[in-house]
Motif scaffolding. Structure first.
Motif, short mmCIF file in Angstrom:
data_model
loop_
_atom_site.label_atom_id
_atom_site.label_comp_id
_atom_site.label_asym_id
_atom_site.label_seq_id
_atom_site.Cartn_x
_atom_site.Cartn_y
_atom_site.Cartn_z
N GLU A 110 0.83 -1.22 0.00
CA GLU A 110 0.00 0.00 0.00
C GLU A 110 0.86 1.26 0.00
OE1 GLU A 110 -3.45 0.19 2.82
OE2 GLU A 110 -2.81 -1.89 3.16
N THR A 113 2.01 2.19 -3.42
CA THR A 113 0.96 2.83 -4.21
C THR A 113 0.89 4.32 -3.90
OG1 THR A 113 -0.23 0.76 -3.90
CG2 THR A 113 -1.45 2.56 -4.93
N ARG A 114 0.93 4.65 -2.60
CA ARG A 114 0.90 6.06 -2.20
C ARG A 114 2.11 6.82 -2.76
NH1 ARG A 114 -2.24 7.35 2.56
NH2 ARG A 114 -4.03 5.99 2.30
N ASP A 117 1.72 7.68 -6.15
CA ASP A 117 0.78 8.81 -6.29
C ASP A 117 1.46 10.15 -6.06
OD1 ASP A 117 -1.28 7.14 -6.88
OD2 ASP A 117 -2.13 7.10 -4.85
N VAL A 122 5.24 8.34 3.49
CA VAL A 122 3.99 7.67 3.83
C VAL A 122 4.20 7.10 5.23
CG1 VAL A 122 2.30 5.93 3.20
CG2 VAL A 122 3.67 7.04 1.41
N SER A 196 1.93 11.70 3.78
CA SER A 196 0.59 11.14 3.81
C SER A 196 0.49 10.04 4.88
CB SER A 196 0.27 10.55 2.44
OG SER A 196 -0.85 9.70 2.52
N LEU A 198 -1.09 6.64 6.64
CA LEU A 198 -1.70 5.40 6.16
C LEU A 198 -2.08 4.58 7.39
CD1 LEU A 198 -2.18 3.47 3.68
CD2 LEU A 198 0.09 2.56 4.13
#
Ligand code: UDP
Ligand code: MG
Length: 337
Positions: A110, A113-114, A117, A122, A196, A198
């Protein structure tokens, strides 16, 4: 040699009981990752383990060249182990995780993926924490809220550990921060970039005991505060102003009593309380000063942050002391003149 796209950093301190399972889980995740990333490496940092950990890591590394090992000359602590990992990891994305499988390796998918982006950091926030004592959860919760209040400027996320992905620009920035007493998660927040959160469920430790007894936790907390805030030092001024005001009011009362009521010798209790409170406040403040002065002393010595005894599967790298200063000198020596 081409740099790997993904690096995992895993500090290991007496984790012989979990290494086999860690290896199994990593193999699973890496096979899934193969479609997501071009290439990967895992950097294990053996933080002076006294059990079979290092031997097990050696065996793993001899079977898989993408498993690399930095072995410390003694125990330098979790935060310096992470630092050594950041110094050596060459991936475009670098993930820091614990060895005990409390940070499930599957979450890395995951994070990638961030990162794709466009996020540089993360950080994983614990939605739940299995297998941790109420005491640990309570102290952590209070501490991070307190720290957040103290720092003001740098926002440090609550309920997040060092389990996170950082992009190479962040890693290169972190390499430039060579302070000795480190609070890596705070330093990552300080760096900035696009960050970000998570959410994930923190699992229970797979086997063995926590390597963070209360004393280490306390030291870690003091390092966190002193490396990001000088508020405790200002406490002296506030305390001083506060007691001065009380003293002025009380002096006026004493003078009044003496002049108008002609009071006799009294007030032993008041005197004792004033002396006791006064001395303890002073000692407390001296202690705080000491914390900072001691840290200045340790910084000016400019010792390397950690000492590596052995490097496995790193091409063209040598073991030895590591600090920005020494690295820079080595860099200079290598440059053709
Ligand atoms: N660790 C380390 N050096 C130390 C203490 C811990 O490298 O001096 C490693 C440990 O092997 C683990 C991670 O840091 O991979 C987190 O430690 P632990 O799981 O014991 O801490 P907790 O999860 O209980 O806070
Ligand atoms: Mg743990």
């Amino acid at each position: 040699m081409e740099r790997p796209e993904l690096s995992l950093i895993i500090p290991i301190f007496n984790e012989a009981l979990v290494i086999d399972e860690l290896r199994r889980r990593l193999a699973e995740v890496m096979s899934k990752l193969e479609s997501q990333v071009r290439s990967w490496e895992v950097v294990f940092i053996d933080d002076g383990s006294k059990d079979a950990s290092l031997q097990m890591l050696r065996e793993m590394a001899s079977a898989e060249p993408r498993f690399k090992v930095v072995s410390f000359a003694r125990n330098f602590g979790h935060q310096l182990a992470i630092t050594a990992g950041l110094d050596r990891a060459e991936g475009d994305a670098v993930v820091i995780m614990d060895a005990d499988l409390q940070d499930p390796p599957e979450v890395v998918l995951e994070m990638i993926t961030r990162w794709r982006d466009g996020f540089d950091v993360v950080y994983c926030v614990r939605r739940s924490r299995a297998g941790e004592t109420l005491f640990k959860r309570a102290t952590a919760s209070v501490f991070y809220r307190f720290l957040r209040w103290m720092l003001g400027g740098v926002t440090i996320p609550v309920d997040a550990g060092d389990f996170r992905l950082v992009s190479r620009p962040v890693v290169l920035t972190l390499r430039a921060l060579r302070e000795r007493h480190r609070f890596v998660r705070g330093m990552v927040s300080w760096v900035g970039f696009k960050q970000s959160p998570l959410l994930y469920d923190r699992e229970a430790r797979f086997a063995g005991e926590t390597k963070y007894p209360f004393t280490k936790m306390l030291r870690f907390a003091v390092d966190a505060i002193t490396s990001f805030s000088i508020l405790p030092l200002r406490l002296a001024s506030w305390l001083g102003v506060g007691t001065a005001m009380v003293a002025i009011v009380y002096s006026m009362y004493v003078v009044y009593v003496k002049l108008y009521l002609g009071a006799t010798v009294q007030g032993w209790a008041t005197l004792m309380i004033a002396v006791a409170l006064g001395t303890s406040a002073q000692l407390f403040m001296t202690g705080i000063l000491g914390e900072y002065v001691g840290r200045i002393y340790e910084e000016v010595k400019r010792r390397p942050l950690y000492v590596t005894a052995e490097l496995i599967n790193f091409v063209g790298a040598e073991a030895g002391p590591s600090s920005r200063y020494l690295d820079d000198r080595r860099e200079k020596a290598r440059e053709p003149s």
